[in-house]
Design an enzyme around this catalytic site. Structure first.
Site, PDB file in Angstrom:
ATOM      1  N   TYR A 292       0.831  -1.210   0.000  1.00 42.56           N
ATOM      2  CA  TYR A 292       0.000   0.000   0.000  1.00 42.56           C
ATOM      3  C   TYR A 292       0.866   1.260   0.000  1.00 42.56           C
ATOM      4  O   TYR A 292       0.413   2.325  -0.418  1.00 42.56           O
ATOM      5  CB  TYR A 292      -0.948   0.025   1.212  1.00 42.56           C
ATOM      6  CG  TYR A 292      -2.074  -0.990   1.148  1.00 42.56           C
ATOM      7  CD1 TYR A 292      -2.059  -2.024   0.220  1.00 42.56           C
ATOM      8  CD2 TYR A 292      -3.159  -0.915   2.001  1.00 42.56           C
ATOM      9  CE1 TYR A 292      -3.076  -2.961   0.155  1.00 42.56           C
ATOM     10  CE2 TYR A 292      -4.190  -1.852   1.947  1.00 42.56           C
ATOM     11  CZ  TYR A 292      -4.132  -2.871   1.020  1.00 42.56           C
ATOM     12  OH  TYR A 292      -5.146  -3.808   0.971  1.00 42.56           O
TER      13      TYR A 292
ATOM     14  N   LYS B 299       2.789 -15.750   3.771  1.00 42.58           N
ATOM     15  CA  LYS B 299       2.702 -16.443   2.478  1.00 42.58           C
ATOM     16  C   LYS B 299       4.134 -16.795   2.062  1.00 42.58           C
ATOM     17  O   LYS B 299       4.625 -16.403   0.996  1.00 42.58           O
ATOM     18  CB  LYS B 299       1.996 -15.505   1.466  1.00 42.58           C
ATOM     19  CG  LYS B 299       1.685 -16.129   0.121  1.00 42.58           C
ATOM     20  CD  LYS B 299       0.570 -17.171   0.151  1.00 42.58           C
ATOM     21  CE  LYS B 299       0.465 -17.862  -1.198  1.00 42.58           C
ATOM     22  NZ  LYS B 299      -0.433 -19.025  -1.186  1.00 42.58           N
TER      23      LYS B 299
ATOM     24  N   ASP C  86      -3.824 -17.847   2.901  1.00 44.27           N
ATOM     25  CA  ASP C  86      -4.998 -18.422   2.225  1.00 44.27           C
ATOM     26  C   ASP C  86      -5.658 -19.483   3.110  1.00 44.27           C
ATOM     27  O   ASP C  86      -6.884 -19.554   3.218  1.00 44.27           O
ATOM     28  CB  ASP C  86      -4.653 -18.963   0.826  1.00 44.27           C
ATOM     29  CG  ASP C  86      -3.333 -19.709   0.762  1.00 44.27           C
ATOM     30  OD1 ASP C  86      -2.637 -19.820   1.792  1.00 44.27           O
ATOM     31  OD2 ASP C  86      -2.992 -20.202  -0.334  1.00 44.27           O
TER      32      ASP C  86
ATOM     33  N   ASP D  91      -5.708  -6.168   5.812  1.00 47.74           N
ATOM     34  CA  ASP D  91      -6.863  -5.460   5.262  1.00 47.74           C
ATOM     35  C   ASP D  91      -7.935  -6.479   4.872  1.00 47.74           C
ATOM     36  O   ASP D  91      -9.114  -6.345   5.209  1.00 47.74           O
ATOM     37  CB  ASP D  91      -6.411  -4.642   4.043  1.00 47.74           C
ATOM     38  CG  ASP D  91      -7.506  -3.722   3.522  1.00 47.74           C
ATOM     39  OD1 ASP D  91      -8.443  -3.424   4.285  1.00 47.74           O
ATOM     40  OD2 ASP D  91      -7.414  -3.317   2.345  1.00 47.74           O
TER      41      ASP D  91
ATOM     42  N   ASP E 258     -11.521  -7.739   7.128  1.00 49.08           N
ATOM     43  CA  ASP E 258     -12.881  -7.628   6.575  1.00 49.08           C
ATOM     44  C   ASP E 258     -13.574  -8.983   6.593  1.00 49.08           C
ATOM     45  O   ASP E 258     -14.776  -9.086   6.863  1.00 49.08           O
ATOM     46  CB  ASP E 258     -12.851  -7.106   5.126  1.00 49.08           C
ATOM     47  CG  ASP E 258     -12.991  -5.588   5.059  1.00 49.08           C
ATOM     48  OD1 ASP E 258     -12.486  -4.909   5.980  1.00 49.08           O
ATOM     49  OD2 ASP E 258     -13.588  -5.081   4.100  1.00 49.08           O
TER      50      ASP E 258
HETATM   51  C1  IPM Z   1      -9.231  -0.213   6.072  1.00 54.43           C
HETATM   52  C2  IPM Z   1      -9.696   0.365   4.767  1.00 54.43           C
HETATM   53  C3  IPM Z   1      -8.571   1.181   4.146  1.00 54.43           C
HETATM   54  C4  IPM Z   1      -7.380   0.255   3.944  1.00 54.43           C
HETATM   55  C5  IPM Z   1      -8.943   1.897   2.864  1.00 54.43           C
HETATM   56  C6  IPM Z   1     -10.132   2.817   3.068  1.00 54.43           C
HETATM   57  C7  IPM Z   1      -7.781   2.631   2.261  1.00 54.43           C
HETATM   58  O1  IPM Z   1     -10.153  -0.636   3.918  1.00 54.43           O
HETATM   59  O2  IPM Z   1      -8.878   0.569   6.976  1.00 54.43           O
HETATM   60  O3  IPM Z   1      -9.202  -1.430   6.177  1.00 54.43           O
HETATM   61  O4  IPM Z   1      -7.323  -0.427   2.921  1.00 54.43           O
HETATM   62  O5  IPM Z   1      -6.519   0.205   4.785  1.00 54.43           O
HETATM   63 MG    MG Z   2     -10.113  -2.519   4.757  1.00 53.85          MG
END
Ligand code: IPM
Ligand code: MG
Length: 365
Positions: free
Chosen positions: A146, A196, A228, A252, A256
């Site tokens: 990133y 990984k 994975d 990230d 989620d």
């Molecule tokens: C998070 C979000 C951010 C990230 C985005 C909004 C840039 O998805 O904080 O997880 O990818 O870090």
């Molecule tokens: Mg995120």
């Protein structure tokens, strides 16, 4: 008397309405402790861009510089609206990532906790949930792909290409790994290294640093798992995990997914800790489709306030009280429309009423 300055950035979408609930809880805690919270509001995100031409305006940067901690709502607008903002100035690239970099908030703590009152809300079967889900994902937040160099262009064959670099040095890895071992010591002393290494050199280095650090924490049991495989394991047997540590992009994605096994990203607060400053935010986006409707659950925002009390202000007991207050509202059978399933006997309340109930529980508890 302790006095702290907090830069409050409500942000976009549901950000402002859930922030109000977080601040209501903070006020109760201020009133009953020997502490003063000086709140300074700063514009941030797409709303700030439309108003000032910057997602992280200079005045907000100054407020953050001067603050002891930063409390951030959610950012982002609809796909259509964001097209009006140049790509590099969109709130994620133009606001959030620069803020993370500026304060070097490398250790991102994302608790994945399924409150007993919310078991019905998880898509997992009861036999998979077992004794519950209580995981701490620690995501490296200011390195990796990133933040690596980026290049787009047309190559020698006339094809458009994009190139982004995933780079970590041992210092960047070590400090996150140490945060994870420290966290494991405070929890059940079990640490999963998510990597990984069968493909990525950066994961081999990451795993080496884990192994070099492990002897400093003889009480911590370390397990290594491919990212994975970890994605599958989170769905099939989440109870095996306690603290999980991983690099930025893995974190990230898996965090989620962890929101998914709880039933919603709305249950994901977070803390982002740097050497000098920390900021606290829901892990999710701004949900523009439900913004302003008073139906978004403020759990992730109030949870972020609880994390701030604990990690920035050393108010551990009050942080616990706040978690407990939120849990008791779910346990009493209340939830907001975004965190409910048809066919359950949950009483639906608004964002505001949920916040009021948390405050009432906090005052009684
Ligand atoms: C998070 C979000 C951010 C990230 C985005 C909004 C840039 O998805 O904080 O997880 O990818 O870090
Ligand atoms: Mg995120």
């Amino acid at each position: 008397m302790n006095e702290y300055t907090i830069c409050v950035m409500p942000g976009d979408g549901i950000g402002p309405e859930i922030m109000v609930q977080g601040l209501k809880a903070l006020k109760v805690i201020e009133e009953r402790n020997d502490v003063t919270f000086n709140l300074r509001e700063g514009a941030f995100g797409a709303t700030a861009w439309f108003e000032t031409g910057k997602s992280f305006p200079d005045e907000t940067v100054q407020l953050c510089d001067q603050a002891d901690a930063i409390l951030k709502g959610t950012i982002g607008v609809s796909h259509e609206a964001s097209k009006q903002i140049p790509v590099d100035e969109q709130p994620e690239r133009g606001g959030l990532l620069p803020m993370r970099k500026r304060y070097d908030t490398f250790a991102n703590f994302r608790p994945v906790y399924l409150s007993p009152g919310l078991r019905h809300f998880s898509p997992l079967k009861p036999e998979i949930i077992g004794d519950g889900i209580d995981i701490m994902i620690i995501r490296e937040l200011v390195g990796g792909i990133y933040f690596g160099s980026k290049e787009v262009g047309t190559n020698e064959q006339g094809l458009r290409y994009a190139r982004e670099v995933l780079e970590y040095d041992e210092r960047l890895i070590k400090r996150t790994v140490v945060s994870a071992f420290d966290a494991a010591m405070k929890r059940s002393r079990k640490l999963h290294n998510i990597h990984k290494s069968n493909v990525l050199k950066s994961s081999i280095l990451w795993t080496d640093i884990i192994e070099e650090t492990a002897p400093d924490y003889p009480g911590v049991e370390v397990r290594h798992m491919l990212v994975d495989a970890a994605a599958t394991a989170l769905c099939l047997n989440p109870g095996q995990f306690d603290v999980m540590v991983m690099e930025n992009m893995f974190g990230d994605i898996l965090s989620d997914q962890a929101g998914g096994i709880l039933g919603s990203l709305g249950l994901m607060p977070s803390a982002c800790l740097g050497p000098e400053k920390a900021y606290y935010e829901p892990s999710h986006g701004s949900a523009p489709d439900i913004a302003g409707k008073n139906i978004a659950n403020p759990y992730s925002m109030i949870g972020s306030v609880a994390m701030m009390l604990d990690m920035s202000f050393n108010m551990r007991e009050e942080a616990k009280n706040l978690w407990r207050a939120m849990e008791s509202v779910f346990a009493a059978g209340y939830s907001t429309p975004d965190l409910s399933r048809p066919g359950t006997d949950i009483v639906l309340v608004s964002t505001e009423e949920f916040g009021d109930r948390v405050v009432a529980a906090l005052e009684q508890g």
